[in-house]
Design an enzyme around this catalytic site. Structure first.
Site, short mmCIF file in Angstrom:
data_model
loop_
_atom_site.label_atom_id
_atom_site.label_comp_id
_atom_site.label_asym_id
_atom_site.label_seq_id
_atom_site.Cartn_x
_atom_site.Cartn_y
_atom_site.Cartn_z
N ARG A 1 5.72 -6.18 4.38
CA ARG A 1 5.06 -6.51 5.90
C ARG A 1 4.98 -6.17 6.90
NH1 ARG A 1 1.71 -10.58 5.59
NH2 ARG A 1 2.41 -12.47 7.42
N THR B 1 -7.76 -11.48 2.42
CA THR B 1 -6.36 -9.95 1.53
C THR B 1 -7.16 -9.41 -0.01
OG1 THR B 1 -4.51 -10.70 2.63
CG2 THR B 1 -4.12 -9.81 1.02
N GLU C 1 -5.06 -8.27 6.78
CA GLU C 1 -5.09 -9.53 7.38
C GLU C 1 -6.16 -10.28 7.23
OE1 GLU C 1 -4.73 -13.24 8.35
OE2 GLU C 1 -5.77 -12.49 9.63
N GLU D 1 -2.10 -8.53 11.60
CA GLU D 1 -1.86 -9.75 11.17
C GLU D 1 -0.77 -10.48 12.05
OE1 GLU D 1 -1.17 -10.09 6.95
OE2 GLU D 1 -1.50 -8.37 7.64
N SER E 1 4.09 -15.54 5.97
CA SER E 1 3.02 -15.04 5.47
C SER E 1 2.83 -16.44 4.14
CB SER E 1 3.06 -13.39 4.41
OG SER E 1 1.93 -13.24 3.32
N GLY F 1 -6.38 -15.13 1.09
CA GLY F 1 -7.52 -16.24 1.13
C GLY F 1 -6.03 -16.98 2.66
N1 GLU Z 1 -2.30 -12.65 6.41
C1 GLU Z 1 -2.19 -13.74 4.76
C2 GLU Z 1 -1.12 -13.69 4.52
O1 GLU Z 1 -0.69 -12.84 5.35
C3 GLU Z 1 -2.75 -12.80 4.31
C4 GLU Z 1 -4.77 -13.00 4.38
C5 GLU Z 1 -5.05 -13.96 3.83
O2 GLU Z 1 -5.62 -13.46 3.03
O3 GLU Z 1 -5.39 -14.48 4.80
O4 GLU Z 1 -0.91 -14.77 4.92
#
Ligand code: GLU
Length: 594
Positions: free
Chosen positions: A126, A413, A433, A452, A474, A495
């Site tokens: 991360r 993602t 992200e 992120e 996350s 997502g």
């Molecule tokens: N930044 C998102 C998370 O860590 C992941 C990116 C996404 O698919 O929204 O939850």
């Protein structure tokens, strides 16, 4: 064996794409014929290889959103590499073929079942906030800066973790030198990969935020690349060569680190080479729970994913959805939404980076706590105001002061899975992200930088406020389930906050309703973090079911596809299934007697 008709790779490469790709490759010193041969991998037509939306293989499996990356991983397995070797090669290939979703400019969570040790481990890469980050850096005049502005600013870029995570995974569990595993990605970057339909759509959608370096790659001469065009990335190829020849440290201490820090600072951020050189991916423990007698392993904080997935499953367990309700029954959607709302209330209140805040992980999954929360769910009426509970009463420690986070945007993602002949499994969700991350490409190096840090709350004061060196909360939920100690299922999705509910529903559809993997993925799902909305829902939910849930007080808001789930099942043979929302490919491997 399943069909070979879902390939979105070579068959879609346009003639224009061929010629331009070949010309670019020739400029890089490769003959046009070599380039064209490489663009048309023939792996899927070989004996012992099964490719498709769904595929099977006794000795290995790769499922990813990119046919090229899946093939790269499958080749590593066929050449005797293990699941970690293949996963490393897949990640580098995804950086090239799907540069808008993950790569060395981002971070992720790799869940790994080590068959020898019989343990599930986590490689946590991360991103972290730089030392210069401040709790109020996403505020202006006391108000959160609008998301479109804040996610394209240098302050949104976290210190990337992916390269460090791959190095860690290789050192701990790999069997091949990492340099070998980068080579296929270098080939793809130098020779070009066909632009997928999904990438073409994203280029059009996100063109507004791409910096000049990114525009040169994705919108050459002002024309967005189209499906089937070759995506040729000579700068990225050179960067990957630098990593291969000088080592991963190059990303954290060498000329690549300097270029990243300069680029972030030019975009208004504070990241320095010192921030990069301090970065180390960590080896963590997964969270573990049980559901219907199965062990569930998923991602621990700083992801909210594992705790929230398991909490929702446990809240629902006694309702025995599969036995009592049709998969498309209105009350079933209502119960699902109510469990989600309670779990998301706890998620918002209590979860953050465990290096900075105490997360009541034990209490949140304590059966007595979950039972108390379940009393707030009724099949007959809506809970109009689901509030966080008090998991601290179910474990030792003291509750820190916290507040609800602001709503986060849904990002783009990617999730992939690898299994090898020894039974090792990788379930890896990896990200920059948003689609194209911050939109900032490092000039001359071809690396898309993440955004992120917008996963932190914009407003300070809560468990997930911005702090220097901290990791943002996350939702990524790479998951592995085991029966009687034997892992049998992996699942994961992109997502943003909808990842959690996509993973829950894929599990429910497969385990409760007995649907095949691809049907479990395709079965419509919902996302309902707050009352009374069902914020997102997928087509296919019958009108009567929607009316029934609406009579209980639920409000159906937006009908839109949710997530992009990939699953793998391990029985006598592996079965892989790739969500077709993004044209993924499963590649199964079976050793053939020569
Ligand atoms: N930044 C998102 C998370 O860590 C992941 C990116 C996404 O698919 O929204 O939850």
């Amino acid at each position: 064996m399943s069909d070979n008709t879902n390939r979105s790779g070579g068959s879609k490469l346009s003639r224009r794409g061929f010629l331009a790709g070949a010309a670019a490759s020739t400029a890089l010193g490769l003959s046009a014929s070599t380039a064209i041969a490489q663009q048309h991998g023939d792996l899927c037509s070989q004996a012992g290889v099964d490719c498709g939306t769904v595929a099977t293989g006794a000795d290995g499996m790769v499922v990813s959103v990119s046919p090229e990356a899946s093939e790269v991983g499958a080749r590593v397995l066929r050449d005797g590499g293990n699941a970690i070797d293949a996963a490393i090669a897949v990640q580098f290939a995804l950086n090239v073929a799907q540069p808008h979703t993950s790569g060395i400019g981002g971070g992720g969570f790799m869940l790994y079942y080590d068959a020898d040790a019989d343990e599930v481990e986590v490689v946590n890469s991360r991103e972290r906030a730089p030392a210069g980050a401040t709790p109020n850096m996403f505020l202006e005049g006391g108000e959160p800066i609008p998301f479109d502005e804040r996610h394209t600013h240098g302050n949104a870029v976290g210190v990337p973790g992916t390269a460090s995570g791959l190095r860690r995974a290789a050192a701990c569990y790999g069997s091949r030198p990492i340099e070998e595993l980068i080579d296929p990605a270098i080939d793809l970057a130098a020779n070009g990969v066909p632009v997928s339909g999904y990438l073409a759509d994203r280029i059009v959608e996100d063109e507004w935020k791409l910096n000049d370096a990114a525009r040169e790659v994705f919108v050459p001469d002002g024309e967005p690349l189209e499906e089937g065009d070759p995506l040729v990335q000579p700068d990225l190829a050179r960067t990957l060569e630098l990593v291969r020849d000088r080592g991963i440290r190059e990303v954290y201490e060498g000329e690549i680190a300097e270029a990243i820090a300069d680029t972030v600072q030019d975009a208004g951020g504070s990241m320095t080479v010192e921030d990069l050189s301090r970065y180390e991916a960590t080896l963590d423990e997964p969270v573990q729970g049980s559901y219907r007698g199965y062990d569930v392993y998923s991602m621990s904080p700083p992801s909210s994913g594992g705790l929230t997935v398991i909490q929702i499953l446990n809240l629902l367990e006694p309702f025995e959805l599969g036995e009592n309700y049709d998969a498309r029954d209105g009350t079933k959607y209502h119960l699902l939404a109510e469990a989600m709302r309670l779990a998301y209330a706890d998620r918002g209140e209590y979860m953050g980076d465990p290096e900075f805040v105490e997360v009541p992980s034990e209490g949140l999954l304590d059966p007595a706590y979950v039972a108390q929360r379940r009393e707030l769910i009724s099949p007959d009426e809506l809970n109009p105001d689901p509030q966080p509970g008090n998991p601290w009463a179910y474990q030792s420690g003291e509750a820190p002061s916290a507040s609800r986070p602001t709503e986060r945007a849904v990002g783009q993602t990617t999730h992939f899975t690898v299994a090898d002949a020894e039974g090792n499994l990788v379930s890896y969700t990896t990200t920059i992200e948003q689609s194209f991350g911050s939109g900032i490409m490092v000039p001359g190096y071809g690396i898309m930088l993440n955004n992120e840090l917008t996963d932190f709350d914009a407003e300070p004061g809560g468990a997930n406020q911005v702090q220097p060196n901290k990791r943002p909360l996350s939702s990524m939920s790479p998951t592995i389930m085991a029966e009687g100690g034997e892992p049998f299922l992996t699942v994961g999705s992109p997502g943003g906050p909808t990842i959690i509910t996509s993973v829950v529903q894929a599990i429910l559809h497969h385990v409760e309703y007995g649907l095949d993997l691809i049907d479990a993925i395709d079965e419509p799902s919902i996302y309902a973090p707050e009352s009374p909305e069902i914020t997102r829902w997928e087509e296919g939910i019958p009108e009567e079911a929607r009316e029934e849930a609406a009579e209980l007080g639920n409000e159906w808001v937006e009908s839109v596809p949710i997530g992009n789930v990939n699953m793998l099942r391990a029985n006598d043979v592996y079965e892989g299934a790739a969500d077709q929302v993004r044209e993924g490919l499963s590649v199964g491997i079976e050793e053939t007697a020569d």
